[in-house]
Motif scaffolding. Structure first.
Motif, PDB file in Angstrom:
ATOM      1  N   VAL A   1       0.833  -1.207   0.000  1.00 19.78           N
ATOM      2  CA  VAL A   1       0.000   0.000   0.000  1.00 19.78           C
ATOM      3  C   VAL A   1       0.866   1.255   0.000  1.00 19.78           C
ATOM      4  CG1 VAL A   1      -1.712   1.304   1.314  1.00 19.78           C
ATOM      5  CG2 VAL A   1      -1.969  -1.158   1.061  1.00 19.78           C
ATOM      6  N   ALA A   2       1.965   1.230   0.756  1.00 19.73           N
ATOM      7  CA  ALA A   2       2.850   2.391   0.845  1.00 19.73           C
ATOM      8  C   ALA A   2       4.012   2.301  -0.153  1.00 19.73           C
ATOM      9  CB  ALA A   2       3.406   2.516   2.256  1.00 19.73           C
ATOM     10  N   ASN A   3       4.053   1.242  -0.959  1.00 13.26           N
ATOM     11  CA  ASN A   3       5.188   1.033  -1.878  1.00 13.26           C
ATOM     12  C   ASN A   3       6.509   1.206  -1.140  1.00 13.26           C
ATOM     13  OD1 ASN A   3       3.912   0.338  -4.302  1.00 13.26           O
ATOM     14  ND2 ASN A   3       3.364   2.477  -4.629  1.00 13.26           N
ATOM     15  N   LEU A   4       6.630   0.495  -0.023  1.00 10.28           N
ATOM     16  CA  LEU A   4       7.779   0.649   0.862  1.00 10.28           C
ATOM     17  C   LEU A   4       8.470  -0.686   1.083  1.00 10.28           C
ATOM     18  CD1 LEU A   4       9.344   2.547   2.798  1.00 10.28           C
ATOM     19  CD2 LEU A   4       7.736   1.820   4.588  1.00 10.28           C
ATOM     20  N   VAL A   5       9.801  -0.656   0.986  1.00  8.81           N
ATOM     21  CA  VAL A   5      10.649  -1.799   1.300  1.00  8.81           C
ATOM     22  C   VAL A   5      11.507  -1.398   2.491  1.00  8.81           C
ATOM     23  CG1 VAL A   5      12.628  -3.155   0.485  1.00  8.81           C
ATOM     24  CG2 VAL A   5      10.702  -2.705  -1.052  1.00  8.81           C
ATOM     25  N   ILE A   6      11.633  -2.292   3.460  1.00 17.29           N
ATOM     26  CA  ILE A   6      12.497  -2.047   4.617  1.00 17.29           C
ATOM     27  C   ILE A   6      13.537  -3.151   4.656  1.00 17.29           C
ATOM     28  CG2 ILE A   6      12.628  -1.778   7.110  1.00 17.29           C
ATOM     29  CD1 ILE A   6       9.657  -0.944   7.040  1.00 17.29           C
ATOM     30  N   GLU A   7      14.795  -2.746   4.779  1.00 19.22           N
ATOM     31  CA  GLU A   7      15.908  -3.685   4.814  1.00 19.22           C
ATOM     32  C   GLU A   7      16.644  -3.575   6.144  1.00 19.22           C
ATOM     33  OE1 GLU A   7      17.164  -5.897   2.295  1.00 19.22           O
ATOM     34  OE2 GLU A   7      15.181  -5.547   1.437  1.00 19.22           O
ATOM     35  N   CYS A   8      16.988  -4.724   6.721  1.00 19.29           N
ATOM     36  CA  CYS A   8      17.850  -4.803   7.896  1.00 19.29           C
ATOM     37  C   CYS A   8      19.225  -5.226   7.384  1.00 19.29           C
ATOM     38  CB  CYS A   8      17.350  -5.860   8.872  1.00 19.29           C
ATOM     39  SG  CYS A   8      15.732  -5.545   9.565  1.00 19.29           S
ATOM     40  N   ASP A   9      20.209  -4.369   7.551  1.00 14.18           N
ATOM     41  CA  ASP A   9      21.523  -4.609   6.970  1.00 14.18           C
ATOM     42  C   ASP A   9      22.542  -5.047   8.007  1.00 14.18           C
ATOM     43  OD1 ASP A   9      20.513  -3.848   4.531  1.00 14.18           O
ATOM     44  OD2 ASP A   9      21.389  -1.847   4.569  1.00 14.18           O
ATOM     45  N   GLY A  10      23.164  -6.195   7.727  1.00 17.59           N
ATOM     46  CA  GLY A  10      24.279  -6.683   8.533  1.00 17.59           C
ATOM     47  C   GLY A  10      25.580  -6.120   7.992  1.00 17.59           C
ATOM     48  N   GLY A  11      26.688  -6.553   8.564  1.00 18.53           N
ATOM     49  CA  GLY A  11      28.000  -6.035   8.225  1.00 18.53           C
ATOM     50  C   GLY A  11      28.393  -6.179   6.771  1.00 18.53           C
ATOM     51  N   GLN A  12      27.936  -7.242   6.107  1.00 14.69           N
ATOM     52  CA  GLN A  12      28.301  -7.472   4.702  1.00 14.69           C
ATOM     53  C   GLN A  12      27.795  -6.356   3.791  1.00 14.69           C
ATOM     54  OE1 GLN A  12      25.996  -9.152   6.378  1.00 14.69           O
ATOM     55  NE2 GLN A  12      24.247  -9.640   5.075  1.00 14.69           N
ATOM     56  N   HIS A  13      26.820  -5.611   4.235  1.00 19.58           N
ATOM     57  CA  HIS A  13      26.284  -4.516   3.419  1.00 19.58           C
ATOM     58  C   HIS A  13      27.199  -3.293   3.418  1.00 19.58           C
ATOM     59  CE1 HIS A  13      22.242  -6.119   2.503  1.00 19.58           C
ATOM     60  NE2 HIS A  13      22.431  -6.796   3.616  1.00 19.58           N
ATOM     61  N   TYR A  14      28.159  -3.254   4.310  1.00 20.23           N
ATOM     62  CA  TYR A  14      29.011  -2.085   4.438  1.00 20.23           C
ATOM     63  C   TYR A  14      30.400  -2.283   3.842  1.00 20.23           C
ATOM     64  CZ  TYR A  14      25.065  -0.656   7.135  1.00 20.23           C
ATOM     65  OH  TYR A  14      23.774  -0.356   7.516  1.00 20.23           O
ATOM     66  N   THR A  15      30.556  -3.317   3.029  1.00 17.43           N
ATOM     67  CA  THR A  15      31.777  -3.489   2.242  1.00 17.43           C
ATOM     68  C   THR A  15      31.575  -2.746   0.922  1.00 17.43           C
ATOM     69  OG1 THR A  15      30.967  -5.479   1.132  1.00 17.43           O
ATOM     70  CG2 THR A  15      32.135  -5.798   3.238  1.00 17.43           C
ATOM     71  N   ASP A  16      32.651  -2.555   0.174  1.00 19.73           N
ATOM     72  CA  ASP A  16      32.516  -1.897  -1.136  1.00 19.73           C
ATOM     73  C   ASP A  16      31.558  -2.670  -2.031  1.00 19.73           C
ATOM     74  OD1 ASP A  16      34.231   0.136  -0.435  1.00 19.73           O
ATOM     75  OD2 ASP A  16      35.993  -0.783  -1.384  1.00 19.73           O
ATOM     76  N   GLU A  17      31.693  -3.991  -2.040  1.00 21.40           N
ATOM     77  CA  GLU A  17      30.819  -4.814  -2.879  1.00 21.40           C
ATOM     78  C   GLU A  17      29.372  -4.753  -2.398  1.00 21.40           C
ATOM     79  OE1 GLU A  17      33.553  -6.230  -1.245  1.00 21.40           O
ATOM     80  OE2 GLU A  17      34.926  -6.023  -2.939  1.00 21.40           O
ATOM     81  N   GLY A  18      29.186  -4.795  -1.097  1.00 20.64           N
ATOM     82  CA  GLY A  18      27.839  -4.745  -0.538  1.00 20.64           C
ATOM     83  C   GLY A  18      27.154  -3.420  -0.805  1.00 20.64           C
ATOM     84  N   LEU A  19      27.897  -2.332  -0.665  1.00 23.43           N
ATOM     85  CA  LEU A  19      27.321  -1.010  -0.924  1.00 23.43           C
ATOM     86  C   LEU A  19      26.926  -0.859  -2.388  1.00 23.43           C
ATOM     87  CD1 LEU A  19      29.750   1.140   1.245  1.00 23.43           C
ATOM     88  CD2 LEU A  19      27.304   0.782   1.670  1.00 23.43           C
ATOM     89  N   GLU A  20      27.753  -1.368  -3.283  1.00 25.57           N
ATOM     90  CA  GLU A  20      27.440  -1.288  -4.714  1.00 25.57           C
ATOM     91  C   GLU A  20      26.229  -2.158  -5.045  1.00 25.57           C
ATOM     92  OE1 GLU A  20      27.453  -0.365  -8.774  1.00 25.57           O
ATOM     93  OE2 GLU A  20      28.189   0.694  -6.999  1.00 25.57           O
ATOM     94  N   ALA A  21      26.178  -3.371  -4.495  1.00 25.25           N
ATOM     95  CA  ALA A  21      25.028  -4.254  -4.741  1.00 25.25           C
ATOM     96  C   ALA A  21      23.742  -3.611  -4.233  1.00 25.25           C
ATOM     97  CB  ALA A  21      25.256  -5.615  -4.081  1.00 25.25           C
ATOM     98  N   ASP A  22      23.798  -2.990  -3.056  1.00 30.20           N
ATOM     99  CA  ASP A  22      22.618  -2.319  -2.498  1.00 30.20           C
ATOM    100  C   ASP A  22      22.205  -1.133  -3.360  1.00 30.20           C
ATOM    101  OD1 ASP A  22      22.454  -4.118  -0.428  1.00 30.20           O
ATOM    102  OD2 ASP A  22      23.373  -2.786   1.055  1.00 30.20           O
ATOM    103  N   ARG A  23      23.173  -0.383  -3.881  1.00 35.28           N
ATOM    104  CA  ARG A  23      22.860   0.757  -4.740  1.00 35.28           C
ATOM    105  C   ARG A  23      22.121   0.296  -5.994  1.00 35.28           C
ATOM    106  NH1 ARG A  23      24.072   2.917  -9.132  1.00 35.28           N
ATOM    107  NH2 ARG A  23      25.763   1.504  -9.648  1.00 35.28           N
ATOM    108  N   VAL A  24      22.622  -0.776  -6.622  1.00 34.57           N
ATOM    109  CA  VAL A  24      21.988  -1.314  -7.835  1.00 34.57           C
ATOM    110  C   VAL A  24      20.584  -1.818  -7.510  1.00 34.57           C
ATOM    111  CG1 VAL A  24      22.119  -3.195  -9.530  1.00 34.57           C
ATOM    112  CG2 VAL A  24      24.168  -1.850  -8.979  1.00 34.57           C
ATOM    113  N   ARG A  25      20.469  -2.512  -6.420  1.00 36.39           N
ATOM    114  CA  ARG A  25      19.177  -3.072  -5.988  1.00 36.39           C
ATOM    115  C   ARG A  25      18.174  -1.960  -5.696  1.00 36.39           C
ATOM    116  NH1 ARG A  25      18.260  -7.837  -2.136  1.00 36.39           N
ATOM    117  NH2 ARG A  25      16.524  -7.227  -0.854  1.00 36.39           N
TER     118      ARG A  25
END
Length: 122
Positions: free
Chosen positions: A57-81
């Motif tokens: 209804v709100a067109n909302l996604v909520i993500e809980c991010d662990g440590g792997q999201h704060y690597t260079d690869e993780g940040l880039e993957a999250d940006r693309v996603r």
């Protein structure tokens, strides 16, 4: 209904059975329409991704991010996603696991605020 890869149905079921502590904590605050009477889904396939929580209804996604999201690869993957999800009109909110576990009330207030904004704007 958002488009999704049907091959992600079983992995999303597995993720629902094996949620992280942060995901379980947040789910306790989202489930049973506790936020403005809106339905949230957990571990929902959208496109080629499985998002942690989704409110259609709100067109909302909520993500809980662990440590792997704060690597260079993780940040880039999250940006693309996030970019791909934004093209569907979805807003992505990201919280790190520490915020979810240690600042739960403040995080839920922020979710309320964003949901209200999303419902007010056409």
């Amino acid at each position: 209904m958002q488009p999704y890869n049907k091959n992600l149905k079983l992995p999303s079921r597995d993720l629902r059975s094996n949620m992280t502590d942060a995901e379980q904590c947040l789910w306790q605050r989202l489930r049973r329409k506790q936020i403005l009477g809106l339905q949230f889904y957990r571990q929902k396939p959208i496109l080629n991704f499985i998002v942690d929580f989704y409110c259609p209804v709100a067109n909302l996604v909520i993500e809980c991010d662990g440590g792997q999201h704060y690597t260079d690869e993780g940040l880039e993957a999250d940006r693309v996603r996030d970019e791909a999800l934004a093209q569907l009109g979805l807003k992505v909110l990201r919280f790190d696991n520490g915020q979810v576990l240690n600042e739960t009330d403040a995080m839920v207030e922020q979710i309320y605020y964003i949901v209200n904004l999303r419902l007010e704007s056409p």
